[in-house]
Scaffold this active site. Structure first.
Site, PDB file in Angstrom:
ATOM      1  N   CYS A   1      90.942 -23.450  33.670  1.00  0.00           N
ATOM      2  CA  CYS A   1      91.265 -24.071  32.379  1.00  0.00           C
ATOM      3  C   CYS A   1      91.498 -25.501  32.313  1.00  0.00           C
ATOM      4  O   CYS A   1      91.032 -26.256  32.816  1.00  0.00           O
ATOM      5  CB  CYS A   1      91.880 -23.030  31.489  1.00  0.00           C
ATOM      6  SG  CYS A   1      91.977 -23.481  29.509  1.00  0.00           S
TER       7      CYS A   1
ATOM      8  N   HIS B   1      89.707 -17.707  31.863  1.00  0.00           N
ATOM      9  CA  HIS B   1      91.067 -17.382  32.469  1.00  0.00           C
ATOM     10  C   HIS B   1      90.913 -15.962  33.261  1.00  0.00           C
ATOM     11  O   HIS B   1      91.235 -14.804  32.664  1.00  0.00           O
ATOM     12  CB  HIS B   1      92.036 -17.325  31.192  1.00  0.00           C
ATOM     13  CG  HIS B   1      92.441 -18.382  30.463  1.00  0.00           C
ATOM     14  ND1 HIS B   1      93.547 -19.159  31.229  1.00  0.00           N
ATOM     15  CD2 HIS B   1      91.785 -19.291  29.704  1.00  0.00           C
ATOM     16  CE1 HIS B   1      93.791 -20.098  30.447  1.00  0.00           C
ATOM     17  NE2 HIS B   1      92.724 -20.420  29.663  1.00  0.00           N
TER      18      HIS B   1
ATOM     19  N   GLU C   1      93.385 -14.804  34.921  1.00  0.00           N
ATOM     20  CA  GLU C   1      94.545 -14.113  35.015  1.00  0.00           C
ATOM     21  C   GLU C   1      94.709 -13.359  33.755  1.00  0.00           C
ATOM     22  O   GLU C   1      95.881 -12.553  33.604  1.00  0.00           O
ATOM     23  CB  GLU C   1      95.621 -15.276  35.256  1.00  0.00           C
ATOM     24  CG  GLU C   1      95.953 -16.229  34.118  1.00  0.00           C
ATOM     25  CD  GLU C   1      94.888 -17.224  33.645  1.00  0.00           C
ATOM     26  OE1 GLU C   1      95.387 -18.074  32.866  1.00  0.00           O
ATOM     27  OE2 GLU C   1      93.856 -17.451  34.274  1.00  0.00           O
TER      28      GLU C   1
END
Length: 247
Positions: free
Chosen positions: A96, A186, A188
């Protein structure tokens, strides 16, 4: 002692999300499956100094609520460090803000995404350029990802290769060199974290003409995207032992 894998922290989760789900370093540690003793968190937003790239096994650059176009002093110093890290072929993975910062550092153009914010669980498409890539070649033709961003990479740096795109953003997964990649999405995030971000931005989404309810209902697990973090460690950060058991 082994060199550490850096988590270059460029921001933090909003307080309500952090209180319930933890914060960026934890999310990345779980996604990477690297023991905490092998990681070193460097909070550049708060003024931490980055070690010389040659003293690191690799680096993961997090997201942030800041904007790359603000050209904040800590961000520009991190951009200079990224250029130095490329000179020694350090393994790097930007996410990001980290994705945008890497592109900015290496000569790309970052600005607001045309059409406004991209948020929720969406599908990205692997491109032909990914067929021979050591990471992207293992990905399916399309897969789900979690997204929340207002800015994006509008023009990629010279020599960079686009490996995946979404309907809104043509530069979702980039490779800059043998060991350096970045994602606008993302990997994660868990589904619960994605839902928390949508709840937090519900008023902004409504004002922008994006009803939050369909985005919230559309949140789903993104195991393929999450596996990219583990693949990065396996393929590029060979000097950092990592756990293979489920976390």
């Amino acid at each position: 002692m082994s060199k550490p894998l850096l988590i270059i922290r460029t921001g933090r989760a909003p307080d309500p999300i952090r209180a319930r789900h933890g914060d960026f370093p934890l999310w990345f540690r779980l996604g990477l499956r690297v023991g905490h003793e092998r990681l070193q968190v460097v909070d550049v937003e708060r003024g931490d100094e980055l070690p010389p790239p040659a003293q690191c096994a690799g680096a993961v650059i997090t997201g942030s609520a800041s904007m790359v176009t603000e050209r904040l002093s800590w961000s520009e110093r991190a951009a200079g460090w990224i250029r130095n890290a490329m000179d020694v072929d350090l393994p790097m993975f930007g996410v990001c803000y980290g994705h945008q910062l890497m592109s900015h550092a290496l000569g790309g153009l970052v600005d607001y995404l045309p059409g406004g914010r991209e948020m929720g669980t969406h599908t990205v498409e692997r491109l032909d350029a990914g067929h021979d890539d050591p990471l992207a070649s293992k990905l399916p033709a399309s897969f789900r990802v979690h997204l929340t961003h207002e800015q994006s990479v509008l023009e990629i740096p010279p020599g960079a290769v686009v490996l995946a795109r979404s309907t809104r953003d043509p530069h979702q997964l980039l490779r800059y060199g043998a060991n350096a990649i970045s994602t606008q999405f993302h990997p994660e995030f868990s589904a619960d974290i994605m839902r928390a971000y949508i709840r937090r931005k519900a008023s902004a989404l409504t004002a922008e003409g994006q009803p939050p309810a369909p985005l919230y209902a559309g949140v789903a697990a993104t195991p393929v995207a999450r596996n990219i973090l583990r693949a990065f460690v396996r393929h590029h950060v060979t000097s950092v032992p990592h756990r293979l058991q489920p976390v």
